[in-house]
Design a protein around this motif. Sequence first.
Motif, PDB file in Angstrom:
ATOM      1  N   ASN A  89      74.063   8.844  59.997  1.00 39.84           N
ATOM      2  CA  ASN A  89      74.299   7.636  59.220  1.00 39.84           C
ATOM      3  C   ASN A  89      73.314   6.524  59.563  1.00 39.84           C
ATOM      4  O   ASN A  89      73.683   5.398  59.859  1.00 39.84           O
ATOM      5  CB  ASN A  89      75.738   7.137  59.388  1.00 39.84           C
ATOM      6  N   ASN A  90      72.045   6.862  59.536  1.00 43.53           N
ATOM      7  CA  ASN A  90      70.965   5.907  59.709  1.00 43.53           C
ATOM      8  C   ASN A  90      70.066   5.935  58.475  1.00 43.53           C
ATOM      9  O   ASN A  90      70.118   6.872  57.681  1.00 43.53           O
ATOM     10  CB  ASN A  90      70.123   6.261  60.941  1.00 43.53           C
ATOM     11  N   TYR A  91      69.233   4.920  58.334  1.00 43.22           N
ATOM     12  CA  TYR A  91      68.253   4.891  57.246  1.00 43.22           C
ATOM     13  C   TYR A  91      66.861   5.098  57.822  1.00 43.22           C
ATOM     14  O   TYR A  91      66.477   4.443  58.799  1.00 43.22           O
ATOM     15  CB  TYR A  91      68.294   3.566  56.493  1.00 43.22           C
ATOM     16  N   ILE A  97      64.214  13.911  56.250  1.00 45.56           N
ATOM     17  CA  ILE A  97      64.773  13.690  57.575  1.00 45.56           C
ATOM     18  C   ILE A  97      63.718  14.037  58.624  1.00 45.56           C
ATOM     19  O   ILE A  97      63.070  15.073  58.531  1.00 45.56           O
ATOM     20  CB  ILE A  97      66.033  14.551  57.781  1.00 45.56           C
ATOM     21  N   ASN A 114      72.393  10.849  57.139  1.00 45.31           N
ATOM     22  CA  ASN A 114      71.264   9.919  57.164  1.00 45.31           C
ATOM     23  C   ASN A 114      70.664   9.764  55.778  1.00 45.31           C
ATOM     24  O   ASN A 114      70.697  10.678  54.951  1.00 45.31           O
ATOM     25  CB  ASN A 114      70.211  10.418  58.153  1.00 45.31           C
TER      26      ASN A 114
END
Length: 285
Positions: A89-91, A97, A114
Amino acid sequence: LINCLIVNNSSTSKAAGVFVNQDSYFSMLNCTVANNQSTDATDGVGGIFIGNNIRWSRIANNIFYNNISATSGRANFYSATPDFKEIFNNYFSESAIPASFDAALTNANPPHGNITTATLADPLFVAPTNFQGYDATKMTEIEAADWRLSANSGLRNMGLSARANIPTPYNSTAFFNNSVGRAASTVTTDLAGNTRKMGSEIDMGAYEFVEATGVERVAIPTKYILTNRTLFVPEFNGLISVYAVDGKHIAQKRNDELVTFNESGIYIVKLQTVNATETLKVNVK
């Protein structure tokens, strides 16, 4: 690292943003890591470098944006620990990825939860810097930058804090009780001291979006007066809270009381009335 703003740094060795040494563990939640530059062509990483044998570490709800490195494929993220699991759950401001994620968990949609530019082209910060790395001739631009999310940002309400919202396998008891899920649930304020959460979920990055209120965004010198490291907000009736950029609470005043700064630097000033809140950035010379 919680609610950290790590921007416009330069490095000639390894990471320009965050370096995690080997044989350790750490937490990184709701940070904004942006426009950092590594000129190391062998082991350089613009964003975060994770060393060997890193376990039970926590990386969630962060924004890794526009970092660059002279080492190919390591703009935002690199892990020397094979199959690094606890990052979700990051940008990431790249089309796929980053490499060295756990291959067994990349079948989720999106992988690890992500987000990349494949689904969100830009976080839409209010006023970010437009260059990477540190430049002493551009300190005015660095200090004036506003890394809050704008009203139209696709990263609003995209953080995860409640266990019910955390995807498998991270919501399992083993993950949640010992790692990122549990830690994320403890983040209740942002870098400026604003309450998390304001919407259906917390926002990604260091700042929580605050809806426009009845308090006009003030600017020197028409709405507040800053003289000799003393701040005065004329005709203000409410609470004035002052924070360092690392989130440390510095002072609290009421109404039109004077706020005195002991040192120069960037400060976050939060104005609160009964029905309105406004967060300001003050540059004390």
